[in-house]
Design a protein around this motif. Structure first.
Motif, PDB file in Angstrom:
ATOM      1  N   ARG A 224       0.839  -1.204   0.000  1.00  0.00           N
ATOM      2  CA  ARG A 224       0.000   0.000   0.000  1.00  0.00           C
ATOM      3  C   ARG A 224       0.872   1.252   0.000  1.00  0.00           C
ATOM      4  O   ARG A 224       0.600   2.218  -0.709  1.00  0.00           O
ATOM      5  CB  ARG A 224      -0.933  -0.009   1.222  1.00  0.00           C
ATOM      6  N   GLY A 225       1.914   1.226   0.825  1.00  0.00           N
ATOM      7  CA  GLY A 225       2.790   2.392   0.893  1.00  0.00           C
ATOM      8  C   GLY A 225       3.567   2.619  -0.381  1.00  0.00           C
ATOM      9  O   GLY A 225       3.790   3.762  -0.799  1.00  0.00           O
ATOM     10  N   SER A 226       3.974   1.532  -1.037  1.00  0.00           N
ATOM     11  CA  SER A 226       4.818   1.668  -2.235  1.00  0.00           C
ATOM     12  C   SER A 226       4.085   2.301  -3.401  1.00  0.00           C
ATOM     13  O   SER A 226       4.716   2.749  -4.356  1.00  0.00           O
ATOM     14  CB  SER A 226       5.365   0.300  -2.646  1.00  0.00           C
ATOM     15  N   ILE A 266       0.193   1.006  13.367  1.00  0.00           N
ATOM     16  CA  ILE A 266       0.904   2.188  12.884  1.00  0.00           C
ATOM     17  C   ILE A 266       1.203   3.124  14.049  1.00  0.00           C
ATOM     18  O   ILE A 266       0.349   3.385  14.899  1.00  0.00           O
ATOM     19  CB  ILE A 266       0.079   2.916  11.807  1.00  0.00           C
ATOM     20  N   ASP A 267       2.424   3.617  14.081  1.00  0.00           N
ATOM     21  CA  ASP A 267       2.875   4.537  15.121  1.00  0.00           C
ATOM     22  C   ASP A 267       2.646   5.973  14.632  1.00  0.00           C
ATOM     23  O   ASP A 267       3.385   6.477  13.794  1.00  0.00           O
ATOM     24  CB  ASP A 267       4.353   4.292  15.415  1.00  0.00           C
ATOM     25  N   LEU A 320      -2.117   8.190   7.555  1.00  0.00           N
ATOM     26  CA  LEU A 320      -2.788   7.204   8.395  1.00  0.00           C
ATOM     27  C   LEU A 320      -3.904   6.514   7.630  1.00  0.00           C
ATOM     28  O   LEU A 320      -4.051   5.289   7.685  1.00  0.00           O
ATOM     29  CB  LEU A 320      -3.361   7.892   9.644  1.00  0.00           C
ATOM     30  N   GLU A 321      -4.671   7.282   6.889  1.00  0.00           N
ATOM     31  CA  GLU A 321      -5.795   6.727   6.144  1.00  0.00           C
ATOM     32  C   GLU A 321      -5.308   5.854   4.994  1.00  0.00           C
ATOM     33  O   GLU A 321      -5.818   4.753   4.775  1.00  0.00           O
ATOM     34  CB  GLU A 321      -6.675   7.871   5.625  1.00  0.00           C
ATOM     35  N   ALA A 322      -4.320   6.321   4.260  1.00  0.00           N
ATOM     36  CA  ALA A 322      -3.838   5.575   3.098  1.00  0.00           C
ATOM     37  C   ALA A 322      -3.171   4.269   3.505  1.00  0.00           C
ATOM     38  O   ALA A 322      -3.394   3.225   2.888  1.00  0.00           O
ATOM     39  CB  ALA A 322      -2.865   6.446   2.301  1.00  0.00           C
ATOM     40  N   ALA A 327     -11.209   3.710   3.083  1.00  0.00           N
ATOM     41  CA  ALA A 327     -11.755   4.393   1.901  1.00  0.00           C
ATOM     42  C   ALA A 327     -11.390   5.859   1.955  1.00  0.00           C
ATOM     43  O   ALA A 327     -11.422   6.494   2.998  1.00  0.00           O
ATOM     44  CB  ALA A 327     -13.274   4.238   1.870  1.00  0.00           C
ATOM     45  N   GLY A 328     -11.087   6.386   0.767  1.00  0.00           N
ATOM     46  CA  GLY A 328     -10.754   7.801   0.659  1.00  0.00           C
ATOM     47  C   GLY A 328      -9.330   8.057   1.046  1.00  0.00           C
ATOM     48  O   GLY A 328      -8.903   7.655   2.119  1.00  0.00           O
TER      49      GLY A 328
END
Length: 494
Positions: A224-226, A266-267, A320-322, A327-328
């Motif tokens: 997801r981060g990449s 997640i921190d 944080l959301e991504a 969603a969004g």
């Protein structure tokens, strides 16, 4: 007379029988021994058995050169073993038997005319199993294999999280030795251990299976981060695994912490720190800049109304959301000064999301250099104004700035054009002036034409300067007005 003839007949027949018997004896002899005048691989073989010739050929090869076999590991790397060290001897017996079958019997007589020299290749190799195993165990990749710990572990590295899988593709030394021996018996000297099934997977423990579950979570998170690349304008910053791994909470041993639902944790503090570091690199509001002036020197100018300021809280919320895959992806950004509303994120064909961060204030251009190559430069010492577009000097003119003798000098700083107006009346406590072109840059100070002036430049500003504005010849102001845009930076200095 008859007796003599009978004697001669018997004598001749006896000679013929003896000759045939001798020929038959030689023929039978050469079925198991090499014929006269026979040379193989430079070795004289006449009258010798297959075993004798085999020994001499093997010895001749050992004396002539150092022969090697090549062991190929699972990574495709080749490792060499000296045949002598492993007591690997070439075995020519099958080739020698075939040679005798073809050249023995009555064909041995052909050798009487001239020597026959032949070259034979060893069909297989004989092995001392213990010595071969000792040589295999001494190869570097086998030694490394012995040192590798068993079991599965997820750990954090400088490049991100890695799966240390000590159960997958482990070399079985016993199988490897047996397979090498098998291949040598077939005459193969380049031996691929993977092709021989010498690598196997060890069974996972309950702890190992737990680690694999964690790895799946980490891999999905990293994927997801990449997909996110921060579009900072002139620069792009991808969220590499090395970056996103720093956003996860970990145990002391570096293994990620999972929540009750089995998801990575997640921190938020680490995300906050990363966004703040990004802002520290790109924010310019309230800072100073070393600016290369047209006159040739490097001047220090403070950002006043112009500059860039990232919205740290909005970016923290976005990440944080991504990264949690909700969603969004884009949090709403607060209002921004000077036309600073960020552009929408965009997806490219490979799934990468080019994310334009939210700004509290955004410059005319984005990047580490938010001045760019299109700007107005006002040199109040030289009483010159320059307009650069895409790095090219488009306009140069003399000007008159604020009256320093009356303490109304034009203030220094990096500002921006925040409006363009025609046919305005400028009013102050002791003046009222009509101008055709009005370009405000900071407060009530702007760039405008000054038709009441007959000359510009020089030292006029020291005693006869303006109330702070940048007075410009009407013709030049007309050109400048058409070229500039709202938001462009204006660098003002002495």
């Amino acid at each position: 007379m008859k007796r003599i003839l009978r004697f001669l007949t018997i004598f001749l027949l006896s000679g013929i029988l003896l000759g045939l018997g001798g020929l038959l004896a030689l023929t039978l002899y050469y079925r198991n021994n090499f014929p006269v005048n026979t040379w193989i691989n430079g070795v004289y073989c006449t009258g010798k058995s297959i075993e004798q010739v085999n020994e001499e050929l093997a010895g001749a090869q050992e004396e002539s050169e150092v022969s090697l076999i090549t062991i190929v590991d699972a990574d495709g790397a080749g490792w060499e073993i000296d045949m002598r060290a492993a007591d690997i001897r070439p075995d020519y017996r099958d080739a020698l038997r075939a040679y005798l079958k073809q050249n023995a019997s009555v064909y041995w007589m052909d050798n009487l005319q001239e020597p026959v020299s032949s070259e034979l290749a060893a069909g297989k190799y004989a092995v001392d199993r213990e010595k071969l195993q000792t040589c295999l165990e001494g190869l570097p990749f086998v030694e490394e294999e012995r040192k590798q710990a068993e079991g599965v572990r997820v750990r954090k590295s400088e490049e991100g999280f890695v799966l240390q899988d000590g159960n997958a593709d482990r070399l079985n030394p016993e199988k490897a030795c047996a397979y090498v021996e098998e291949c040598l018996a077939k005459g193969q000297t380049a031996i691929d251990l993977a092709a021989g099934g010498c690598y196997e997977n060890l069974p996972d423990s309950a702890y190992d299976r737990r680690q694999r579950d964690i790895w799946e979570q980490v891999s999905a998170y990293a994927e997801r981060g990449s997909r996110i690349v921060y579009d900072m304008g002139a620069e792009q910053i991808p969220l590499t695994p090395a970056v996103t791994s720093g956003f996860l909470k970990t145990e002391r041993d570096g293994c990620p912490v999972l929540d009750e639902e089995g998801g990575v944790v997640i921190d938020e503090a680490m995300i906050q720190a990363w966004v703040e570091a990004l802002a520290a690199d790109y924010d310019t509001c309230g800072r100073e800049k070393q600016f290369q002036s047209t006159r040739g020197d490097l001047v220090t100018v403070n950002y006043v109304t112009y500059g860039t300021k990232l919205d740290v809280e909005a970016e923290k919320a976005y990440l944080l959301e991504a990264l949690q895959n909700r969603a969004g992806n884009q949090a709403a950004a607060p209002g921004e000064a000077a036309g600073t509303q960020g552009a929408a994120d965009s997806d490219v064909s490979d799934g990468t999301e080019m994310h334009v961060p939210a700004y509290i204030q955004k410059g005319y251009v984005r990047g580490l250099d938010d001045i760019g190559d299109t700007y107005i430069e006002i040199d109040m010492t030289e009483q010159k104004m320059y307009y650069y577009a895409a790095g090219e000097l488009e306009l140069e003119t003399d000007i008159v700035t604020g009256n320093t003798g009356r303490r109304m000098g034009t203030p220094q700083g990096i500002n921006y054009i925040h409006g363009k107006q025609r046919n305005q009346i400028l009013r102050g406590a002791d003046y009222e002036s009509f101008v055709k072109y009005w370009v405000p840059v900071v407060g009530n100070i702007g760039i405008h034409d000054a038709s009441w002036r007959g000359s510009f430049g020089g030292q006029i500003y020291q005693t006869g300067g303006s109330h702070g504005c940048i007075n410009t010849p009407t013709a030049n102001m007309s050109q400048l007005y058409e070229m500039v845009e709202v938001g462009m930076p204006v660098i003002m200095f002495y």
